[in-house]
Design an enzyme around this catalytic site. Structure first.
Site, PDB file in Angstrom:
ATOM      1  CG  HIS A  41      37.411  39.693  39.048  1.00  0.00           C
ATOM      2  ND1 HIS A  41      36.265  39.825  39.745  1.00  0.00           N
ATOM      3  CD2 HIS A  41      37.454  40.437  37.980  1.00  0.00           C
ATOM      4  CE1 HIS A  41      35.544  40.790  39.119  1.00  0.00           C
ATOM      5  NE2 HIS A  41      36.258  41.151  38.186  1.00  0.00           N
ATOM      6  CG  ASP A 100      36.732  33.247  37.625  1.00  0.00           C
ATOM      7  OD1 ASP A 100      36.215  33.218  36.680  1.00  0.00           O
ATOM      8  OD2 ASP A 100      36.947  34.162  38.526  1.00  0.00           O
ATOM      9  CE  LYS A 103      34.237  38.753  32.386  1.00  0.00           C
ATOM     10  NZ  LYS A 103      34.678  40.023  32.297  1.00  0.00           N
ATOM     11  CB  CYS A 135      37.685  43.661  39.809  1.00  0.00           C
ATOM     12  SG  CYS A 135      36.368  44.734  39.107  1.00  0.00           S
TER      13      CYS A 135
END
Ligand code: PLP
Length: 404
Positions: free
Chosen positions: A121, A198, A224, A362
């Protein structure tokens, strides 16, 4: 077995109509929906204990501080961190990555190398590029193959004594690939490099064990995982967090301040300057409790069923191509239909009440790799159903007919 109808009843937004049709929410990769218990916890905080934390001797301040620190302990337990002070509250994954990248400015020398994967990302690319500009370090990319899998033989070749940090997502947001992070962490450590994972797209689907992984940093976003926006977690190993300088200066992160010299507070406060998102941090704990009650094994089993079902149904549409075909994959289907722009399909299915993401997600380097402008991404959560997938597939067929 999950009782999906009972779970759906926890999410008031799922009864909404959008453009006159029942909402089908397949944009969970961008953010997922919030159960009533989370929505109520936000109001309850403001109705009952709102006060600033870590500062007041008064009762409300102590209640708010206790609730905030209890949430930290809950999250520590959830990710199996060794100490609560290894769990830092942030505003999200982006904040966590920037905090670490900024800290490495004091460690890196010109020509040191940062390994970043081809599957990232933008928020796990740009902060490292900025760090390279500051320090003269080099950004080196771990390549991927046509299935959207990182190529481990290439990774092994790229690691060397100049590698100071490896940064990779646990799961790709654009393709759904689950990366072999345990292997990658172990290999990086052979060269003394730190590893940042991540976990933005992993934490909605699984419970990370940071000690078993032995990662140095693990970041994720609250929004999320059924929590509020503007919340997130940076896990860092104690030694690393002690080594890195503070990210921001201000109240709460200091031990003593004079005009001549300031000394910093101990962890985690050294990295938590200013008044944080107090209610968000507390309610993130509520969201994690909610998910644990459903159970991450149950969530994964059910979402895998949705993934298999959706993949089969979508592939039956002529001209449809799925990007991201790794066997190790989570419930994300990124696809295009030959000759049709993803945006056009997204717009038509929206008119039918279906929320999907269209575009580059992204992750422009991934789109460049496949030489496409973007994809349509349907990302499923544990509250979605096969019936919703049927509605979506019919909508895609309709859009295809209209646009062909
Ligand atoms: C893999 C990945 N990393 C980082 C981010 C950035 O997360 P946030 O915008 O919550 O900071 C996202 C968000 O979609 C993501 O999917």
């Amino acid at each position: 077995m999950l009782d999906i109808q009972k779970i759906r009843a926890d999410f008031p937004i799922l009864t909404q109509k959008v453009n006159g049709k029942p909402l089908v929410y397949f944009d969970n990769g961008a953010t997922n929906q919030k159960p009533q218990i989370v929505i109520e916890a936000i109001a309850k905080y403001y109705q009952e204990i709102n006060a600033n934390i870590h500062r007041g001797v008064h009762t409300l301040s102590q209640l708010a501080t206790d609730a905030y620190e209890e949430s930290r302990a809950k999250i520590q337990n959830h990710i199996n961190a060794k100490f609560p002070h290894e769990v830092l509250f942030t505003s999200g994954t982006t904040h966590g990555i920037n905090l670490v990248a900024n800290g490495f400015a004091s460690i890196l020398k010109p020509n040191d190398e940062i390994l970043v994967s081809a599957l990232e990302h933008h928020s796990n690319i740009v902060p490292w590029q900025m760090l390279c500009e500051k320090t003269g370090a080099k950004l080196v990319v771990i390549p991927m193959n046509e299935n959207g899998e990182l190529i481990m033989t290439e990774y092994d070749k790229l690691l060397n004594n100049k590698t100071k940090i490896v940064t990779v997502n646990h799961i790709s947001n654009a393709l759904g690939t689950i990366n072999p992070i345990k292997y990658m962490i172990d290999q990086a450590h052979e060269f003394g490099a730190a590893v940042l994972i991540d976990g933005a797209q992993a934490t909605p689907h699984l419970k990370p064990d940071v000690q078993a992984l032995n990662c140095d940093f693990y970041v994720f976003s609250g929004h999320k995982i059924c929590g509020p926006t503007g919340t997130g977690i940076l896990y860092g190993k104690e030694d690393w967090l002690n080594k890195l300088p503070p990210y921001q200066g201000g109240g709460e992160m200091i031990k003593e301040v004079s005009f001549e010299k300031t000394t910093y507070a101990a962890l985690p406060h050294k990295f938590e300057a200013g008044t944080p998102n107090i209610e968000g941090g507390i309610v993130l704990g509520t969201a994690i409790d909610y998910l644990n009650e459903i159970g991450f094994d149950n969530i994964a089993d059910y979402e895998n069923e949705l993934l298999a079902y959706g993949t089969e149904k979508l592939l039956a549409i002529e001209g449809l191509k799925i990007f991201g075909t790794s066997k190790a994959k989570t419930s994300v289907i990124s696809f295009n239909i030959e000759g049709i722009h993803p945006y056009d399909i997204g717009t038509i299915v929206d008119k039918l009440g279906i929320a999907v993401r269209t575009g580059h997600h992204c992750a422009q380097p991934i789109m460049n790799f496949f030489n496409i402008p973007g994809t349509i991404r349907a990302s499923f959560a544990f509250y979605n159903t096969k019936e919703e997938i049927d509605i979506f597939v019919e909508a895609v067929k309709k859009a295809k007919t209209m646009l062909s």
